[in-house]
Design a protein around this motif. Sequence first.
Motif, PDB file in Angstrom:
ATOM      1  N   ALA A   1       0.580  -1.218  -0.230  1.00 18.29           N
ATOM      2  CA  ALA A   1       0.419   0.145  -0.177  1.00 18.29           C
ATOM      3  C   ALA A   1       1.494   1.359   0.120  1.00 18.29           C
ATOM      4  N   ARG A   2       2.051   1.376   0.504  1.00 18.57           N
ATOM      5  CA  ARG A   2       2.997   2.476   1.049  1.00 18.57           C
ATOM      6  C   ARG A   2       3.511   2.306  -0.489  1.00 18.57           C
ATOM      7  N   ALA A   3       3.648   1.154  -1.498  1.00 20.09           N
ATOM      8  CA  ALA A   3       4.138   2.002  -2.634  1.00 20.09           C
ATOM      9  C   ALA A   3       3.308   2.156  -3.565  1.00 20.09           C
ATOM     10  N   LEU A   4       2.108   1.806  -3.234  1.00 18.42           N
ATOM     11  CA  LEU A   4       1.007   2.517  -4.255  1.00 18.42           C
ATOM     12  C   LEU A   4       0.184   3.597  -3.817  1.00 18.42           C
ATOM     13  N   GLY A   5       1.516   4.324  -2.918  1.00 20.91           N
ATOM     14  CA  GLY A   5       1.276   5.884  -3.142  1.00 20.91           C
ATOM     15  C   GLY A   5       0.188   5.746  -1.929  1.00 20.91           C
ATOM     16  N   ALA A   6       0.108   5.176  -1.299  1.00 22.52           N
ATOM     17  CA  ALA A   6      -1.606   5.566   0.159  1.00 22.52           C
ATOM     18  C   ALA A   6      -0.573   6.019   1.013  1.00 22.52           C
ATOM     19  N   SER A   7      -2.026   7.009   1.500  1.00 24.85           N
ATOM     20  CA  SER A   7      -1.539   7.666   2.508  1.00 24.85           C
ATOM     21  C   SER A   7      -1.579   7.799   4.209  1.00 24.85           C
ATOM     22  N   ASN A   8      -1.114   8.110   4.809  1.00 27.78           N
ATOM     23  CA  ASN A   8      -0.421   7.700   5.988  1.00 27.78           C
ATOM     24  C   ASN A   8      -1.988   7.458   6.525  1.00 27.78           C
ATOM     25  N   SER A   9      -2.798   8.550   6.530  1.00 27.65           N
ATOM     26  CA  SER A   9      -4.330   8.464   7.534  1.00 27.65           C
ATOM     27  C   SER A   9      -5.136   6.879   7.147  1.00 27.65           C
ATOM     28  N   ARG A  10      -4.623   6.735   5.519  1.00 27.43           N
ATOM     29  CA  ARG A  10      -4.998   5.364   4.827  1.00 27.43           C
ATOM     30  C   ARG A  10      -4.417   4.419   5.262  1.00 27.43           C
ATOM     31  N   MET A  11      -3.292   3.954   5.387  1.00 24.60           N
ATOM     32  CA  MET A  11      -2.846   2.582   5.978  1.00 24.60           C
ATOM     33  C   MET A  11      -3.455   2.571   7.726  1.00 24.60           C
ATOM     34  N   LEU A  12      -3.329   3.549   8.537  1.00 24.50           N
ATOM     35  CA  LEU A  12      -3.506   3.752   9.193  1.00 24.50           C
ATOM     36  C   LEU A  12      -5.102   2.455   9.649  1.00 24.50           C
ATOM     37  N   LEU A  13      -5.631   3.623   8.623  1.00 29.35           N
ATOM     38  CA  LEU A  13      -7.034   3.299   9.511  1.00 29.35           C
ATOM     39  C   LEU A  13      -7.480   1.384   8.524  1.00 29.35           C
ATOM     40  N   ARG A  14      -7.045   1.922   7.396  1.00 24.12           N
ATOM     41  CA  ARG A  14      -7.111   0.658   6.351  1.00 24.12           C
ATOM     42  C   ARG A  14      -6.737  -0.556   6.492  1.00 24.12           C
ATOM     43  N   HIS A  15      -5.476  -0.717   6.776  1.00 28.86           N
ATOM     44  CA  HIS A  15      -4.726  -2.341   6.479  1.00 28.86           C
ATOM     45  C   HIS A  15      -4.171  -1.946   8.189  1.00 28.86           C
ATOM     46  N   ILE A  16      -4.030  -0.754   9.003  1.00 24.47           N
ATOM     47  CA  ILE A  16      -2.630  -1.183   9.923  1.00 24.47           C
ATOM     48  C   ILE A  16      -4.024  -1.636  11.279  1.00 24.47           C
ATOM     49  N   THR A  17      -4.885  -1.085  11.504  1.00 23.48           N
ATOM     50  CA  THR A  17      -5.643  -0.379  12.630  1.00 23.48           C
ATOM     51  C   THR A  17      -6.453  -2.026  12.765  1.00 23.48           C
ATOM     52  N   PRO A  18      -6.918  -2.425  11.103  1.00 21.27           N
ATOM     53  CA  PRO A  18      -8.322  -3.625  11.864  1.00 21.27           C
ATOM     54  C   PRO A  18      -6.754  -5.063  12.158  1.00 21.27           C
ATOM     55  N   ASN A  19      -5.770  -4.952  11.972  1.00 19.80           N
ATOM     56  CA  ASN A  19      -4.994  -5.898  12.195  1.00 19.80           C
ATOM     57  C   ASN A  19      -4.135  -6.099  13.654  1.00 19.80           C
ATOM     58  N   ALA A  20      -4.189  -5.373  13.938  1.00 18.85           N
ATOM     59  CA  ALA A  20      -3.627  -4.340  15.058  1.00 18.85           C
ATOM     60  C   ALA A  20      -3.971  -3.969  16.473  1.00 18.85           C
ATOM     61  N   VAL A  21      -5.539  -3.855  16.221  1.00 25.07           N
ATOM     62  CA  VAL A  21      -6.450  -3.561  17.725  1.00 25.07           C
ATOM     63  C   VAL A  21      -6.730  -4.688  18.217  1.00 25.07           C
ATOM     64  N   ALA A  22      -6.655  -6.453  17.639  1.00 29.40           N
ATOM     65  CA  ALA A  22      -7.121  -7.443  18.677  1.00 29.40           C
ATOM     66  C   ALA A  22      -6.379  -7.640  20.214  1.00 29.40           C
ATOM     67  N   PRO A  23      -4.680  -7.120  19.865  1.00 32.26           N
ATOM     68  CA  PRO A  23      -4.549  -7.283  21.340  1.00 32.26           C
ATOM     69  C   PRO A  23      -4.779  -6.155  22.063  1.00 32.26           C
ATOM     70  N   VAL A  24      -5.313  -4.946  21.801  1.00 27.98           N
ATOM     71  CA  VAL A  24      -5.919  -4.355  22.381  1.00 27.98           C
ATOM     72  C   VAL A  24      -7.221  -4.890  22.810  1.00 27.98           C
ATOM     73  N   ILE A  25      -7.787  -5.374  22.826  1.00 24.59           N
ATOM     74  CA  ILE A  25      -9.317  -5.621  22.188  1.00 24.59           C
ATOM     75  C   ILE A  25      -8.947  -6.325  24.659  1.00 24.59           C
ATOM     76  N   VAL A  26      -7.556  -7.584  23.955  1.00 25.86           N
ATOM     77  CA  VAL A  26      -7.731  -8.356  24.396  1.00 25.86           C
ATOM     78  C   VAL A  26      -7.272  -8.101  25.996  1.00 25.86           C
ATOM     79  N   VAL A  27      -6.786  -7.018  25.516  1.00 29.81           N
ATOM     80  CA  VAL A  27      -5.952  -6.881  27.608  1.00 29.81           C
ATOM     81  C   VAL A  27      -7.249  -5.651  27.832  1.00 29.81           C
ATOM     82  N   ALA A  28      -7.918  -4.753  27.174  1.00 29.43           N
ATOM     83  CA  ALA A  28      -9.226  -4.608  27.687  1.00 29.43           C
ATOM     84  C   ALA A  28      -9.548  -4.975  28.445  1.00 29.43           C
ATOM     85  N   THR A  29     -10.567  -5.493  27.948  1.00 32.89           N
ATOM     86  CA  THR A  29     -11.135  -6.643  28.063  1.00 32.89           C
ATOM     87  C   THR A  29     -10.980  -7.327  29.857  1.00 32.89           C
TER      88      THR A  29
END
Length: 310
Positions: free
Chosen positions: A207-235
């Motif tokens: 996505a970075r090589a294709l020119g995706a912006s930082n906000s798009r990479m954070l919201l569309r690609h990174i957050t959905p795949n990084a949120v699971a550990p946060v949910i576990v610890v928060a629960t």
Amino acid sequence: MGGAMDLATSEGAALENQPGGPLGTGPAGKPRSLWSDAWRDLRRNPVFIISALVILFLILISIWPQLIASGNPLSCDLSKRQQSSQPGHPFGFDGQGCDVYTRTVYGARNSITVGVCATIGVSLLGSVLGGLAGFFGGFWDSVLSRITDIFFAIPVVLGGLVLLSVVTSNTVWPVIGFMVLLGWPQISRIARGSVITAKQNDYVQAARALGASNSRMLLRHITPNAVAPVIVVATIALGTYIALEATLSYLGVGLKPPAVSWGIDISAASGYIRNAPHMLLWPAGALALTVLAFIMLGDAVRDALDPKLR
């Protein structure tokens, strides 16, 4: 040889014809996501089902305590002080003549409110700060790491005694604010590490090589795949925040009368544990059951979201 090939072909066809699709796929042959796999595992986990039902009941009575308790938790009769169970009053009366059953039911409202709101606040603040630090790195990552170390060095109970002792409000918001203030570093570190791991994956680099912006990479690609550990610890932490609220209220710096809290009732009953143990038994039992339910729920969610345990 031909018989073995026929057997393999028939087994493959059987897998293709299963209702859920081929192995590793969902309906219509679509690949299953981590969340769909986790939900499937949770539905089959008796620990999750039991803890979820207990928590659902606690949330229900915290919103509508009148469903199971018709009395007033602040209505007391000194002539009945410390009396044990009676018809219509199954838990007896406390040192002020208040109905222990009614106060135990109404005490769930403040405890659940503190736990849920503190968890939401801690998760949002910690995830944003930790996620941005892990994504951008460099100077801001170093600054956040040092600030996190400072907050980790503050003892939680001692910090509560110092910060909340000057607060005169008897609402839940000062307690929630204190928990968010000292609780975000743990979530921040989890989110930072999870984002650092996620941003190194091939799909993020593509996505970075294709020119995706930082906000798009954070919201569309990174957050959905990084949120699971946060949910576990928060629960899991939600139950801890409920116990912390009771501890601070027990020490007299959390919720204050006339607010109704399990910690306040446990503190008031501690001096009568020999003569009237029922005053301590019921609010302490309700607190222990609530914390245990949330910890069990967190353990079940962790097992379902951790790919290493599959």
